[in-house]
Design an enzyme around this catalytic site. Structure first.
Site, mmCIF file in Angstrom:
data_model
loop_
_atom_site.group_PDB
_atom_site.id
_atom_site.type_symbol
_atom_site.label_atom_id
_atom_site.label_comp_id
_atom_site.label_asym_id
_atom_site.label_seq_id
_atom_site.Cartn_x
_atom_site.Cartn_y
_atom_site.Cartn_z
ATOM 1 N N GLU A 1 48.704 5.323 -28.812
ATOM 2 C CA GLU A 1 49.779 4.431 -28.385
ATOM 3 C C GLU A 1 49.404 2.964 -28.537
ATOM 4 O OE1 GLU A 1 51.521 5.635 -24.669
ATOM 5 O OE2 GLU A 1 51.895 7.680 -25.406
ATOM 6 N N HIS B 1 53.253 6.867 -22.480
ATOM 7 C CA HIS B 1 52.233 7.063 -21.454
ATOM 8 C C HIS B 1 51.662 5.753 -20.927
ATOM 9 C CE1 HIS B 1 52.175 10.920 -23.693
ATOM 10 N NE2 HIS B 1 51.983 11.444 -22.500
ATOM 11 N N ARG C 1 18.795 12.857 -18.107
ATOM 12 C CA ARG C 1 18.825 14.288 -17.866
ATOM 13 C C ARG C 1 17.461 14.943 -18.094
ATOM 14 N NH1 ARG C 1 23.366 16.791 -18.684
ATOM 15 N NH2 ARG C 1 22.227 18.493 -17.686
#
Length: 275
Positions: free
Chosen positions: A85, A15, A227
């Site tokens: 990876e 990837h 928030r």
């Protein structure tokens, strides 16, 4: 057991497109590929070494320390791919660098959150290990991030992060046409009352995988929204990146001090080797 054809374990990773010589031991992990250039602009030198899908990787140096950065895209599934990876090509330290929403009223837009541990409110890490496994940050990485924020003069908070799989329902935001997920508001209040500092979407998976694999990881995010107070601004975008970059150089000094002292790992009593 799967066959070899199912194992993307070639030297060049499937990837990310990176090989062992492409990356440094320490990697900064932003989500947005566009942040790669903003990060590397702060370094002494850099070059793009790979680019595939949401994964863009650059390697260079900061204050004499080798350093890399790989974008992970949004969310824990692709962040876990990046850690998998990068670990396979020799990377040992991972610093999540991003933005977040604060849920404590005293936190200001532009402040930094340095994660000491994360609530695993995402599903990726559940596929690796049982639910009770802690997503804890490495103490050396936390110390380096705190030291870097102090040196740079950035306001910061250290504590627990909640990582979610959904930017909307998972973080108690309304969905399309005002849709509200069942239990959303209660979950928000429970996290806030428990002292959790912020929402984001990758840290708990990164920390969990690093702990499972004997690697070290941490996270630093800039607050874009509070928030609780309703404040939102994309302010201080570079603060997390410059803090993580400096922390990488400090970690290199910590590791050198440990080697000089013959210690298995750095601890505060060793200092940083300054005269």
């Amino acid at each position: 057991m799967t066959g070899d054809s199912e194992d993307p374990n070639d030297e060049t990773q499937y990837h990310l497109g990176v090989a062992p010589d492409d990356v440094a031991d320490t990697v900064l992990l932003p989500g947005d590929p566009e942040r790669i250039e903003k990060i590397t602009n702060q370094w002494d030198e850099s070059e793009i070494v790979a680019e595939h899908r949401e994964f863009r990787t650059a390697t260079g140096a900061y204050d004499g320390a080798p350093i890399s950065t790989t974008s992970t895209g949004i969310g824990s599934p692709s962040a876990a791919i990046a850690v998998e990876e990068l670990a396979r090509v020799g990377c040992e330290t991972f610093l999540r660098v991003g933005s977040c929403g604060a849920i404590q009223p005293e936190m200001d837009v532009g402040d930094l959150v340095i994660t000491s541990g994360a609530v695993r409110q995402e599903g990726t890490s559940d596929e690796y290990v049982r639910e009770g496994f802690p997503a804890s940050a490495d103490d050396r990485v936390v110390a380096a991030l705190v030291a870097a924020a102090e040196e740079l003069g950035h306001d910061y908070h250290v504590g627990v992060t909640a990582s979610t799989d959904s930017f909307y329902a998972g973080q108690s935001r309304p969905g399309f046409e005002g849709f509200e997920a069942a239990g959303s508001e209660k979950r928000f209040e429970e996290l806030r009352e428990a002292g959790v500092l912020n929402f984001e979407m990758e840290s708990s998976a990164i920390l969990s995988l690093a702990n499972l694999y004997g690697l070290r990881a941490g996270a630093v995010c800039t607050v874009y929204a509070n928030r609780t107070t309703g404040e939102f601004r994309t302010e201080g975008e570079n603060r997390a990146a410059e803090t993580a970059s400096l922390a990488t150089a400090l970690l290199a000094r910590m590791d050198e001090r440990a080697r000089e002292a013959g210690a298995d790992r750095w601890y505060p009593g060793l200092g940083l080797g300054d005269d």
